[in-house]
Design an enzyme around this catalytic site. Structure first.
Site, short mmCIF file in Angstrom:
data_model
loop_
_atom_site.label_atom_id
_atom_site.label_comp_id
_atom_site.label_asym_id
_atom_site.label_seq_id
_atom_site.Cartn_x
_atom_site.Cartn_y
_atom_site.Cartn_z
N HIS A 88 42.41 61.15 8.86
CA HIS A 88 42.36 59.80 9.79
C HIS A 88 43.04 58.36 9.57
CE1 HIS A 88 41.04 56.82 13.25
NE2 HIS A 88 40.63 57.58 14.34
N GLU A 159 47.67 61.30 16.19
CA GLU A 159 47.27 60.16 16.26
C GLU A 159 47.90 59.15 16.27
OE1 GLU A 159 42.36 59.74 17.30
OE2 GLU A 159 42.91 59.21 15.26
P1 13P Z 1 40.82 55.36 20.40
O1 13P Z 1 40.75 56.54 21.43
O2 13P Z 1 39.75 54.23 20.45
O3 13P Z 1 42.27 54.25 20.36
O4 13P Z 1 40.02 55.61 19.28
C1 13P Z 1 41.66 56.62 18.76
C2 13P Z 1 40.94 57.09 17.64
O5 13P Z 1 41.15 57.05 16.40
C3 13P Z 1 40.29 58.78 17.04
O6 13P Z 1 40.24 59.37 16.10
#
Ligand code: 13P
Length: 252
Positions: A88, A159
């Protein structure tokens, strides 16, 4: 096809009592709850329909040992954990190098857990364009996956760091660009699989994460390139999360 929604609570909520009540509100089919380590056992005991996920795992392939402060994949497995988030952007920002991400991915696989490998470019890369972003994500995939071999079945979460709700550059990713990146990730997985003689699971296995909420969940979930979503902030509100789950049921 049923899509998967992962609730990544990050370092929330503040107390076990709140975690218990959030877990009760999130317990539905097609959902996995990634709770912080101290709450995992309690959350696992509550969830009857949803799966349990961890937000991290230590770099160790042994189940137990003299490693103060570490949490092995085997320990997570024994709690009923099914998925582990690795790579992450918040862990990378906290110091997890590409090598550490690759080792955590391996540790998850060795323990029989399904890693959710997060990839995504920062804003400093994205502002240089989509090709630069693709190259960045390609490097993250290569470095995380080329150290694993055999039959590997990671889920990959795209992401974009700048699309995360708490990012200081926060802006919305378009579903079209997210889908283009998912297509690229898929191609890369095939190439990597050939190169490392690894049998990487083919579609569907890509999740999208970055400011997903009840208003935009449908546009990501309806794209065939995505098999689910990774939800941060909106998973902390039972009301918003139930709305997202409802959208998923009608879109999948
Ligand atoms: P948000 O949905 O708060 O943007 O976070 C995304 C995230 O990092 C999920 O792992």
């Amino acid at each position: 096809m049923k899509k998967l929604i992962i609730a990544n609570w990050k370092m929330h909520p503040a107390t076990l009592a709140e975690a218990v009540s959030l877990a009760r509100a999130s317990d539905q089919e097609g959902i996995a709850v990634a709770a912080p380590f101290p709450y995992l056992a309690a959350v696992a005991a509550i969830l009857k329909c949803a799966s349990v996920a961890a937000q991290d795992v230590s770099v160790t392939e042994v189940p137990v040992g003299p490693r103060t402060g570490e949490v092995s994949g085997a320990m997570l497995k024994s709690l009923g954990v099914q998925y582990v988030i690795v790579g992450h952007s918040e862990r990378r920002a906290a110091g997890d190098s590409e090598k550490v991400v690759a080792a955590k991915l391996r540790a998850s696989l060795v323990a029989g857990l399904t890693p959710i490998l997060c990839v995504g470019e920062p804003w400093s890369v994205r502002r240089r364009g989509f090709a630069a972003s693709r190259a960045f994500v390609g490097r993250q995939l290569t470095s995380a996956l080329s150290r694993s071999s055999g039959r590997i079945r990671p889920l990959v979460a795209y992401e974009p760091v700048w699309a995360i709700s708490t990012s200081k550059h926060e802006r919305d990713e378009t579903p079209e660009d997210a889908a283009r990146m998912a297509q690229f990730i898929n191609k890369q997985l095939v190439v990597l699989g050939r190169r490392t003689r690894t049998r990487v699971r083919r579609l569907p296995h890509i999740l999208y994460g970055g400011s997903v909420n009840a208003s935009n969940a449908a546009v990501f979930l309806s794209r065939p390139e995505f098999s689910g979503i990774l939800v941060g902030g909106a998973s902390l509100s039972p009301h918003s999360f139930r709305d997202i789950a409802r959208v998923a049921r009608t879109t999948s």
